[in-house]
Design a protein around this motif. Structure first.
Motif, mmCIF file in Angstrom:
data_model
loop_
_atom_site.group_PDB
_atom_site.id
_atom_site.type_symbol
_atom_site.label_atom_id
_atom_site.label_comp_id
_atom_site.label_asym_id
_atom_site.label_seq_id
_atom_site.Cartn_x
_atom_site.Cartn_y
_atom_site.Cartn_z
ATOM 1 N N ILE A 68 0.878 -1.162 0.000
ATOM 2 C CA ILE A 68 0.000 0.000 0.000
ATOM 3 C C ILE A 68 0.915 1.210 0.000
ATOM 4 C CG2 ILE A 68 -1.796 1.266 1.229
ATOM 5 C CD1 ILE A 68 -2.678 -1.385 2.460
ATOM 6 N N LEU A 69 0.984 1.870 -1.141
ATOM 7 C CA LEU A 69 2.009 2.880 -1.345
ATOM 8 C C LEU A 69 1.463 4.289 -1.169
ATOM 9 C CD1 LEU A 69 3.822 1.433 -4.495
ATOM 10 C CD2 LEU A 69 4.129 0.854 -2.088
ATOM 11 N N SER A 70 2.319 5.163 -0.668
ATOM 12 C CA SER A 70 2.030 6.595 -0.589
ATOM 13 C C SER A 70 3.135 7.349 -1.311
ATOM 14 C CB SER A 70 1.972 7.060 0.877
ATOM 15 O OG SER A 70 0.966 6.376 1.589
ATOM 16 N N PHE A 71 2.749 8.404 -2.039
ATOM 17 C CA PHE A 71 3.696 9.247 -2.753
ATOM 18 C C PHE A 71 3.511 10.676 -2.252
ATOM 19 C CE2 PHE A 71 3.236 5.490 -5.229
ATOM 20 C CZ PHE A 71 4.466 5.282 -5.823
ATOM 21 N N ILE A 72 4.487 11.153 -1.497
ATOM 22 C CA ILE A 72 4.375 12.427 -0.796
ATOM 23 C C ILE A 72 5.216 13.478 -1.504
ATOM 24 C CG2 ILE A 72 4.661 13.577 1.428
ATOM 25 C CD1 ILE A 72 4.656 10.682 2.672
ATOM 26 N N PRO A 73 4.599 14.500 -2.097
ATOM 27 C CA PRO A 73 5.382 15.505 -2.838
ATOM 28 C C PRO A 73 6.148 16.428 -1.900
ATOM 29 C CG PRO A 73 3.063 16.119 -2.778
ATOM 30 C CD PRO A 73 3.152 14.762 -2.151
ATOM 31 N N LEU A 74 7.376 16.748 -2.285
ATOM 32 C CA LEU A 74 8.156 17.760 -1.576
ATOM 33 C C LEU A 74 7.981 19.058 -2.343
ATOM 34 C CD1 LEU A 74 11.474 15.883 -0.687
ATOM 35 C CD2 LEU A 74 9.259 15.816 0.452
ATOM 36 N N SER A 75 6.974 19.806 -1.994
ATOM 37 C CA SER A 75 6.636 21.019 -2.729
ATOM 38 C C SER A 75 7.184 22.253 -2.009
ATOM 39 C CB SER A 75 5.117 21.143 -2.887
ATOM 40 O OG SER A 75 4.480 21.076 -1.627
ATOM 41 N N GLY A 76 7.147 23.389 -2.702
ATOM 42 C CA GLY A 76 7.587 24.640 -2.110
ATOM 43 C C GLY A 76 9.078 24.850 -2.103
ATOM 44 N N LEU A 77 9.828 23.997 -2.812
ATOM 45 C CA LEU A 77 11.273 24.190 -2.868
ATOM 46 C C LEU A 77 11.592 25.378 -3.768
ATOM 47 C CD1 LEU A 77 11.010 21.153 -1.925
ATOM 48 C CD2 LEU A 77 13.248 20.807 -2.982
ATOM 49 N N PRO A 78 12.600 26.170 -3.413
ATOM 50 C CA PRO A 78 12.978 27.320 -4.246
ATOM 51 C C PRO A 78 13.658 26.871 -5.533
ATOM 52 C CG PRO A 78 14.540 27.055 -2.460
ATOM 53 C CD PRO A 78 13.443 26.065 -2.208
ATOM 54 N N GLU A 79 13.815 27.798 -6.466
ATOM 55 C CA GLU A 79 14.514 27.500 -7.711
ATOM 56 C C GLU A 79 15.965 27.117 -7.412
ATOM 57 O OE1 GLU A 79 15.050 26.952 -11.758
ATOM 58 O OE2 GLU A 79 13.188 27.308 -10.644
ATOM 59 N N VAL A 80 16.400 26.027 -8.008
ATOM 60 C CA VAL A 80 17.757 25.522 -7.773
ATOM 61 C C VAL A 80 18.724 26.140 -8.779
ATOM 62 C CG1 VAL A 80 19.214 23.454 -7.824
ATOM 63 C CG2 VAL A 80 16.939 23.364 -6.774
ATOM 64 N N THR A 81 19.877 26.564 -8.291
ATOM 65 C CA THR A 81 20.931 27.121 -9.146
ATOM 66 C C THR A 81 22.246 26.428 -8.807
ATOM 67 O OG1 THR A 81 21.617 28.874 -7.621
ATOM 68 C CG2 THR A 81 19.726 29.349 -9.068
ATOM 69 N N ALA A 82 23.305 26.848 -9.496
ATOM 70 C CA ALA A 82 24.623 26.261 -9.257
ATOM 71 C C ALA A 82 25.147 26.587 -7.860
ATOM 72 C CB ALA A 82 25.607 26.737 -10.318
ATOM 73 N N ASP A 83 24.548 27.541 -7.189
ATOM 74 C CA ASP A 83 24.967 27.913 -5.833
ATOM 75 C C ASP A 83 24.185 27.169 -4.749
ATOM 76 O OD1 ASP A 83 26.803 29.800 -6.828
ATOM 77 O OD2 ASP A 83 25.205 31.293 -7.027
ATOM 78 N N THR A 84 23.229 26.340 -5.149
ATOM 79 C CA THR A 84 22.351 25.674 -4.190
ATOM 80 C C THR A 84 23.028 24.461 -3.564
ATOM 81 O OG1 THR A 84 20.374 26.343 -5.440
ATOM 82 C CG2 THR A 84 20.131 24.508 -3.909
ATOM 83 N N ASP A 85 22.903 24.345 -2.248
ATOM 84 C CA ASP A 85 23.298 23.120 -1.541
ATOM 85 C C ASP A 85 22.095 22.189 -1.606
ATOM 86 O OD1 ASP A 85 23.875 21.086 0.239
ATOM 87 O OD2 ASP A 85 24.847 22.392 1.702
ATOM 88 N N LEU A 86 22.079 21.329 -2.627
ATOM 89 C CA LEU A 86 20.880 20.526 -2.892
ATOM 90 C C LEU A 86 20.587 19.553 -1.755
ATOM 91 C CD1 LEU A 86 18.622 19.871 -4.863
ATOM 92 C CD2 LEU A 86 20.146 18.231 -5.979
ATOM 93 N N THR A 87 21.613 18.957 -1.181
ATOM 94 C CA THR A 87 21.391 18.025 -0.073
ATOM 95 C C THR A 87 20.718 18.720 1.102
ATOM 96 O OG1 THR A 87 23.319 16.707 -0.711
ATOM 97 C CG2 THR A 87 22.488 16.430 1.525
ATOM 98 N N ALA A 88 21.197 19.913 1.457
ATOM 99 C CA ALA A 88 20.586 20.667 2.555
ATOM 100 C C ALA A 88 19.140 21.017 2.225
ATOM 101 C CB ALA A 88 21.392 21.937 2.826
ATOM 102 N N LEU A 89 18.883 21.372 0.976
ATOM 103 C CA LEU A 89 17.529 21.731 0.552
ATOM 104 C C LEU A 89 16.596 20.532 0.660
ATOM 105 C CD1 LEU A 89 16.108 24.264 -0.692
ATOM 106 C CD2 LEU A 89 16.450 23.181 -2.915
#
Length: 258
Positions: free
Chosen positions: A5-26
């Protein structure tokens, strides 16, 4: 086998990602704010935010097409600068009907236009490339999140067309932390028949379902937390999903370009 029984939970509201973004922290922040990660959860991330964070974005106006790119553009009807970007990501390139370019990338994936995509690239004259090594990126994100106390497999997804079927579907282009194929060979079906060839591409199925949640337009959902699937932990990558050349049933394209 216990039904999933699966659930798919969206991670919404993330800011625009750029080359300066720490993606792991985000991603860690979004996971902690959206839903407390539970044992057995899986994180699916679209390649585009990974590519943006890695600077894998090209301004077509800044690309100087080679003579070969101009020749291929004449055959395919594509913009020469776009062709050059595709060529730079390809080991082999084929032209098909309707100006489609099918690329065999250096990482082994076969896809249209080497995965180069203009949608949601952040500008009308801008394109996003696939990461050079999606499996390495999946491993990096999974291990970096584990250091923050978030231990889960990571799947990187993209949308690909399918042979003899219309429309695109979400598929795996990088993976770490789980077995990507579930083998049924040697097991019995409900009639007692021993299965001899069934291999279920469970990671692709998860990527496809997560892509439904992400959407393809302006939804702004670059990652999805998957809950409830009973996967087999593994340090393997996505290589098992790439069909060996000797087993391919279809010829690629009409004319090899390079």
């Amino acid at each position: 086998m216990t039904p999933n029984i699966l659930s798919f939970i969206p991670l919404s509201g993330l800011p625009e990602v750029t080359a300066d973004t720490d993606l792991t922290a985000l991603l860690a922040k979004a996971l902690n704010e959206t839903a407390e990660v539970q044992p057995g959860d899986i994180l699916v991330v679209t390649h585009k935010v990974i590519s943006k964070a890695a600077g894998r974005v090209r301004e077509l106006a800044a690309v100087t097409p080679s003579d070969e790119a101009k020749r291929i553009a004449g055959v395919s009807g594509k913009d020469p600068a776009m062709v050059q970007v595709i060529m730079d990501s390809s080991e082999k390139l084929y032209v098909c009907e309707r100006g489609l370019l099918i690329s065999e990338r250096r990482d082994g994936w076969i896809c249209c236009n080497a995965g180069v995509d203009a949608s949601n690239a952040g500008g009308a004259d801008r394109v996003i490339l696939l990461p050079e090594d999606c499996d390495a990126q999946a491993k990096h994100i999974s291990q970096a999140l584990a250091k923050r106390g978030i231990d889960l497999p990571v799947i990187i997804c993209d949308t690909h067309g399918r042979a003899l079927r219309s429309g695109a579907a979400g598929v795996v282009v990088g993976s770490y932390g789980m077995q990507t194929i579930r083998p049924y060979i040697g097991l019995e079906d409900r009639d007692g028949r021993v299965m001899r060839s069934t291999m279920e591409a469970v990671a692709d199925e998860i990527a496809g379902a997560a892509t439904l949640v992400m959407g393809q337009g302006n939804e702004g959902i670059p990652a999805v937390l998957v809950r409830g699937f009973s996967y087999t932990p593994s340090e393997e990558d996505s290589a098992s999903l790439r069909l060996p050349r000797k087993d391919r049933l279809y010829q690629i394209g009409k004319e090899k370009l390079r």
